[in-house]
Write an enzyme that holds these catalytic residues in place. Structure first.
Site, short mmCIF file in Angstrom:
data_model
loop_
_atom_site.label_atom_id
_atom_site.label_comp_id
_atom_site.label_asym_id
_atom_site.label_seq_id
_atom_site.Cartn_x
_atom_site.Cartn_y
_atom_site.Cartn_z
CG HIS A 159 -2.23 11.17 -4.98
ND1 HIS A 159 -2.89 12.11 -4.26
CD2 HIS A 159 -2.56 9.91 -4.29
CE1 HIS A 159 -3.38 11.79 -3.30
NE2 HIS A 159 -3.34 10.54 -3.20
CD GLN A 167 -4.04 15.72 1.02
OE1 GLN A 167 -2.72 15.83 0.06
NE2 GLN A 167 -4.35 14.39 1.17
CE LYS A 192 -0.09 16.47 -1.58
NZ LYS A 192 -0.17 15.24 -2.79
CE1 TYR A 248 -3.42 2.79 0.88
CE2 TYR A 248 -2.05 3.45 2.58
CZ TYR A 248 -2.96 3.74 1.83
OH TYR A 248 -3.68 5.05 1.96
NE ARG A 288 -1.04 6.14 -3.12
CZ ARG A 288 -0.92 4.79 -2.40
NH1 ARG A 288 0.19 3.79 -2.86
NH2 ARG A 288 -1.93 3.94 -1.96
CE1 TYR A 312 -8.49 11.45 -0.94
CE2 TYR A 312 -7.13 12.67 0.87
CZ TYR A 312 -7.15 11.47 -0.04
OH TYR A 312 -5.97 10.76 -0.56
NE ARG A 337 -3.89 4.41 -5.42
CZ ARG A 337 -4.37 5.42 -4.56
NH1 ARG A 337 -4.44 4.87 -3.41
NH2 ARG A 337 -4.44 6.48 -4.95
#
Length: 381
Positions: free
Chosen positions: A281, A133, A257, A30, A284, A135, A170
């Site tokens: 990121h 940060q 960002k 991860y 990712r 979201y 992922r």
């Protein structure tokens, strides 16, 4: 500040190997992996390390100063701790370990909305001297309450995440059951048994959870319900209207960002942002994107209008120097700090800070650079 570090792990690769041996495979993958085929994950660091610096050996030199002024505050180094989701999964208590180290070394720590320590816990450790940060939630009411909490604890810098309009694909995380909703497979249980130190620490500190989001979660959610809640809560895509609404109510410094193009950089300036973090990121989200250092080269022309920072692909103090030479005002590292914390536990934050400072200062002294702001003069173009 004491810059002594554990000499058994003098390099970031040493820390990565140690971390891999101490934590379950699903947690390491991860942290370590990118998306799709990991193309951009590797491109980030490889292209950054193509940057070369000129040393000027015959000029006088009276020492190198790593301090940087950013948003009215003087930091003791031009790098900080990037936001990382689910930090406590990688190593228990790691957000607090890293926040404490950042505060003591006088560099910024950015707490992610989906990390495993709450706004209030990190504010207590740092006396409110941290970045957050966001979201962007689907519901404005939730966004506004998070901003209220940040104001109450004295946070001065809000970072809005722009590069997750959808979750990255992922494959490792899907195989390991770390997609949404998460699941614990027999394979993961076996991996956990094989890492008793990690398992014991996790037992002592409790199951990792999205601590900042706890006040908004219904009680008694199982893993499937938790996944559905998080997916539903963060289904909101960032837009100019949403940024403008945040700018209207946030009187601190506002950073966006995930910026990678001149078009988005100009929009950020038009919307009143104080800074941008050039980022993909950590490789990712979009495997077909260009490297972060390539994006930075296209954005340095905006330096007279906005603070330009960078993350993604930066692993060492030498990498920090490379990014600054290209034109970044400041840098952030995520995986490096997490490798160190997974490898060394409570000492990991201090170790990473010390080694990065030593590495950066060595580069500056080697090329005969007195100030961080002068590294661009050494860039081989």
């Amino acid at each position: 500040m004491n810059l002594q570090y554990n000499q058994a792990y003098p390099g970031i690769d040493d820390l990565r190997r140690k971390a891999k041996s101490k934590i379950p495979r699903f947690a390491f993958e991860y942290l370590d992996g990118g998306c799709n085929e990991d193309v951009n994950l590797h491109r980030n660091t490889e292209e950054l390390r193509d940057v070369q610096l000129n040393p000027y050996y015959l000029n006088g030199h009276e020492g190198s100063n790593m301090t940087v002024e950013l948003f009215g505050k003087t930091y003791q180094a031009p790098f900080g701790v990037a936001p990382v989701g689910l930090q406590g999964l990688i190593w228990p208590n790691s957000p607090k370990i890293l926040a404490k180290a950042a505060y003591e070394h006088q560099v910024p720590f950015i707490l992610s909305t989906v990390s495993t320590s709450s706004i209030e816990e990190i504010a207590k450790i740092t006396n409110g001297d941290f970045w957050f940060q966001l979201y962007h939630p689907a519901e404005e009411k939730l966004r506004d309450d998070i901003i209220r909490r940040l104001k109450e604890v004295g946070c001065k810098v809000l970072v809005i995440l722009s590069d997750v309009p959808t979750f990255g694909f992922r494959p490792r995380d899907i195989r390991n059951g770390l997609a949404m909703p998460p699941r614990m497979t027999l394979k993961n249980i076996v991996q956990t048994i094989g890492r008793p130190h990690w398992a014991l620490q996790t037992l002592m500190h409790g199951t990792p959870n999205f601590a900042t989001m706890q006040p908004y979660m219904p009680k008694g959610l199982d893993m499937k319900q938790l996944g559905a809640f998080m997916d539903r809560t963060f289904s909101g895509r960032l837009s100019m209207e949403r940024i403008a609404a945040i700018r209207h109510q946030w009187d601190g410094k506002l950073v966006i960002k995930g910026i990678a193009t001149p078009e988005d950089a100009q929009l950020a300036i038009n919307l009143g942002a104080d800074g941008i973090i050039v980022s993909n990121h950590g490789g990712r989200q979009l495997d077909s994107a260009e490297s972060a250092i390539a994006s930075l080269k296209n954005l340095v022309s905006f330096k007279d209008q906005i603070k330009i920072m960078m993350d993604s692909g930066i692993r060492s103090g030498a990498d920090v120097a490379r990014a600054l030479a290209v034109g970044a005002d400041f840098t952030f590292l995520g995986r490096t700090f997490m490798y160190s914390t997974a490898a060394l536990g409570n000492e990991g934050g201090q170790h990473a800070m010390a080694i990065l400072k030593r590495q950066l200062k060595q580069v500056m002294e080697q090329v005969n650079c007195s100030q961080v702001s002068e590294l661009h003069r050494h860039l081989i173009r």
